[in-house]
Design a protein around this motif. Sequence first.
Motif, PDB file in Angstrom:
ATOM      1  N   ARG A   1     -12.247  14.126   2.016  1.00  0.00           N
ATOM      2  CA  ARG A   1     -11.599  15.445   2.153  1.00  0.00           C
ATOM      3  C   ARG A   1     -10.274  15.342   2.903  1.00  0.00           C
ATOM      4  N   LEU A   2      -9.843  14.157   3.281  1.00  0.00           N
ATOM      5  CA  LEU A   2      -8.671  13.966   4.140  1.00  0.00           C
ATOM      6  C   LEU A   2      -7.378  13.861   3.350  1.00  0.00           C
ATOM      7  N   LEU A   3      -6.321  14.470   3.887  1.00  0.00           N
ATOM      8  CA  LEU A   3      -4.969  14.292   3.378  1.00  0.00           C
ATOM      9  C   LEU A   3      -3.999  14.224   4.561  1.00  0.00           C
ATOM     10  N   VAL A   4      -2.806  13.704   4.301  1.00  0.00           N
ATOM     11  CA  VAL A   4      -1.742  13.695   5.307  1.00  0.00           C
ATOM     12  C   VAL A   4      -0.482  14.310   4.701  1.00  0.00           C
ATOM     13  N   GLU A   5       0.383  14.787   5.581  1.00  0.00           N
ATOM     14  CA  GLU A   5       1.607  15.469   5.150  1.00  0.00           C
ATOM     15  C   GLU A   5       2.610  15.441   6.293  1.00  0.00           C
ATOM     16  N   THR A   6       3.837  15.905   5.990  1.00  0.00           N
ATOM     17  CA  THR A   6       4.829  16.065   7.057  1.00  0.00           C
ATOM     18  C   THR A   6       5.098  17.525   7.408  1.00  0.00           C
ATOM     19  N   ASP A   7       5.071  18.423   6.431  1.00  0.00           N
ATOM     20  CA  ASP A   7       5.580  19.786   6.583  1.00  0.00           C
ATOM     21  C   ASP A   7       7.060  19.743   6.965  1.00  0.00           C
TER      22      ASP A   7
ATOM     23  N   GLU B   1       3.757   7.658  10.204  1.00  0.00           N
ATOM     24  CA  GLU B   1       3.321   7.742  11.601  1.00  0.00           C
ATOM     25  C   GLU B   1       2.057   8.579  11.745  1.00  0.00           C
ATOM     26  N   THR B   2       1.968   9.659  10.993  1.00  0.00           N
ATOM     27  CA  THR B   2       0.754  10.482  11.028  1.00  0.00           C
ATOM     28  C   THR B   2      -0.431   9.697  10.488  1.00  0.00           C
ATOM     29  N   ALA B   3      -0.214   8.960   9.410  1.00  0.00           N
ATOM     30  CA  ALA B   3      -1.289   8.139   8.850  1.00  0.00           C
ATOM     31  C   ALA B   3      -1.741   7.071   9.844  1.00  0.00           C
ATOM     32  N   ARG B   4      -0.789   6.503  10.592  1.00  0.00           N
ATOM     33  CA  ARG B   4      -1.132   5.483  11.585  1.00  0.00           C
ATOM     34  C   ARG B   4      -2.039   6.055  12.663  1.00  0.00           C
TER      35      ARG B   4
ATOM     36  N   MET C   1       0.858  -1.192   0.000  1.00  0.00           N
ATOM     37  CA  MET C   1       0.000   0.000   0.000  1.00  0.00           C
ATOM     38  C   MET C   1       0.891   1.238   0.000  1.00  0.00           C
ATOM     39  N   THR C   2       0.522   2.211  -0.792  1.00  0.00           N
ATOM     40  CA  THR C   2       1.338   3.413  -0.925  1.00  0.00           C
ATOM     41  C   THR C   2       0.755   4.575  -0.137  1.00  0.00           C
ATOM     42  N   LEU C   3       1.571   5.608   0.003  1.00  0.00           N
ATOM     43  CA  LEU C   3       1.195   6.806   0.745  1.00  0.00           C
ATOM     44  C   LEU C   3       1.820   8.005   0.044  1.00  0.00           C
ATOM     45  N   VAL C   4       1.246   9.184   0.283  1.00  0.00           N
ATOM     46  CA  VAL C   4       1.731  10.416  -0.340  1.00  0.00           C
ATOM     47  C   VAL C   4       2.025  11.446   0.742  1.00  0.00           C
ATOM     48  N   ASP C   5       3.155  12.141   0.619  1.00  0.00           N
ATOM     49  CA  ASP C   5       3.427  13.310   1.462  1.00  0.00           C
ATOM     50  C   ASP C   5       3.052  14.533   0.639  1.00  0.00           C
ATOM     51  N   SER C   6       1.919  15.132   0.971  1.00  0.00           N
ATOM     52  CA  SER C   6       1.372  16.222   0.161  1.00  0.00           C
ATOM     53  C   SER C   6       2.029  17.567   0.432  1.00  0.00           C
ATOM     54  N   HIS C   7       2.946  17.631   1.430  1.00  0.00           N
ATOM     55  CA  HIS C   7       3.531  18.931   1.771  1.00  0.00           C
ATOM     56  C   HIS C   7       4.833  18.747   2.534  1.00  0.00           C
ATOM     57  N   CYS C   8       5.941  19.089   1.881  1.00  0.00           N
ATOM     58  CA  CYS C   8       7.244  19.102   2.539  1.00  0.00           C
ATOM     59  C   CYS C   8       8.075  20.216   1.912  1.00  0.00           C
ATOM     60  N   HIS C   9       9.243  20.474   2.480  1.00  0.00           N
ATOM     61  CA  HIS C   9      10.104  21.567   2.011  1.00  0.00           C
ATOM     62  C   HIS C   9      11.511  21.030   1.774  1.00  0.00           C
ATOM     63  N   LEU C  10      11.677  20.331   0.683  1.00  0.00           N
ATOM     64  CA  LEU C  10      12.954  19.684   0.394  1.00  0.00           C
ATOM     65  C   LEU C  10      14.053  20.661   0.015  1.00  0.00           C
ATOM     66  N   ASP C  11      13.692  21.911  -0.271  1.00  0.00           N
ATOM     67  CA  ASP C  11      14.713  22.909  -0.621  1.00  0.00           C
ATOM     68  C   ASP C  11      15.339  23.552   0.609  1.00  0.00           C
ATOM     69  N   PHE C  12      14.821  23.244   1.805  1.00  0.00           N
ATOM     70  CA  PHE C  12      15.348  23.880   3.003  1.00  0.00           C
ATOM     71  C   PHE C  12      16.743  23.333   3.315  1.00  0.00           C
ATOM     72  N   PRO C  13      17.595  24.143   3.931  1.00  0.00           N
ATOM     73  CA  PRO C  13      18.981  23.728   4.199  1.00  0.00           C
ATOM     74  C   PRO C  13      19.102  22.457   5.028  1.00  0.00           C
ATOM     75  N   ASP C  14      18.081  22.152   5.814  1.00  0.00           N
ATOM     76  CA  ASP C  14      18.096  20.967   6.666  1.00  0.00           C
ATOM     77  C   ASP C  14      18.371  19.684   5.874  1.00  0.00           C
TER      78      ASP C  14
ATOM     79  N   GLU D   1      -6.452   1.539   5.033  1.00  0.00           N
ATOM     80  CA  GLU D   1      -7.592   2.310   4.552  1.00  0.00           C
ATOM     81  C   GLU D   1      -7.242   3.794   4.478  1.00  0.00           C
ATOM     82  N   ILE D   2      -6.507   4.295   5.457  1.00  0.00           N
ATOM     83  CA  ILE D   2      -6.072   5.695   5.420  1.00  0.00           C
ATOM     84  C   ILE D   2      -5.095   5.908   4.271  1.00  0.00           C
ATOM     85  N   HIS D   3      -4.194   4.973   4.043  1.00  0.00           N
ATOM     86  CA  HIS D   3      -3.280   5.082   2.903  1.00  0.00           C
ATOM     87  C   HIS D   3      -4.078   5.186   1.606  1.00  0.00           C
ATOM     88  N   ARG D   4      -5.076   4.304   1.464  1.00  0.00           N
ATOM     89  CA  ARG D   4      -5.864   4.290   0.232  1.00  0.00           C
ATOM     90  C   ARG D   4      -6.663   5.577   0.051  1.00  0.00           C
ATOM     91  N   VAL D   5      -7.360   5.970   1.105  1.00  0.00           N
ATOM     92  CA  VAL D   5      -8.241   7.138   1.011  1.00  0.00           C
ATOM     93  C   VAL D   5      -7.446   8.415   0.760  1.00  0.00           C
TER      94      VAL D   5
END
Length: 261
Positions: free
Chosen positions: A199-205, A226-229, A1-14, A241-245
């Motif tokens: 209407r649900l999504l998950v992300e890391t920020d 972990e957020t999806a869990r 089962m797959t999951l999506v990170d809808s919001h992260c900031h990969l350009d940040f120096p971190d 089910e959360i991964h799918r939805v």
Amino acid sequence: MTLVDSHCHLDFPDFAAELDDVVQRARDAGVTRLVTISTRLKRFDEIRAIAERYDDVYCSAGTHPHNASEEVELLPEAYVAAAAHPKCVAIGEAGLDFFYDNAPRADQEAGFRTQIEAARRTGLPLVIHSRDAEDDTARILREEMAAGRFDAILHCFSSKRELAEAGVELGLYVSFSGILTFKRSEELRAIAADIPADRLLVETDAPYLAPMPHRGKRNEPAFVVETARVLAETRGVAPEEIHRVTSENFFRLFPAVSRPE
């Protein structure tokens, strides 16, 4: 089962020293798509370069409310032009932040409305940041939606129930981050339990707001699992089910993103 990170900031120096490893750890965790979010349109070339570097990473074009004064002169056309790139799949992150007030509120609102217009013109979803600004966020969204429909997501939701309900009423999506997993987030979990499933999504920020059990560390896209869990536990369903939805909701909201084969 797959999951999506809808919001992260990969350009940040971190992430600069180990970006390849960060993206690979996300893949290993089953995260098949990542959207790295713009905070300054004038740095869009950096964001775009990251999206071009990885097949499974996409990007947005936008100005964060913290940086609104730096780019208040920009017109919708500037965002529309950036969004012509095939890996650009959203506008924002735009909105209001009255907690830090790093930019005058008038500039934040002006930038918010400019990016709403860009979302309308491109047909791409708008990524909305709202902190300590629930009433004004809802007001602007209602006014602008009445002037012309656009798709949008309330990202990293941690506001009051009234804003979530207003967003759902207007047809927006609501995305939850690692804050959902924090011990004192009972009220937020109660809100997450009641959001319509479509209407649900998950992300890391990422690199911010690492979920439990990683709290206090640098966040990264792999941790969205972990957020999806916790979201699954909150809603009384299996993690699968959360991964799918949330994945189905993501691809509906972000139609410019290719689905994994």
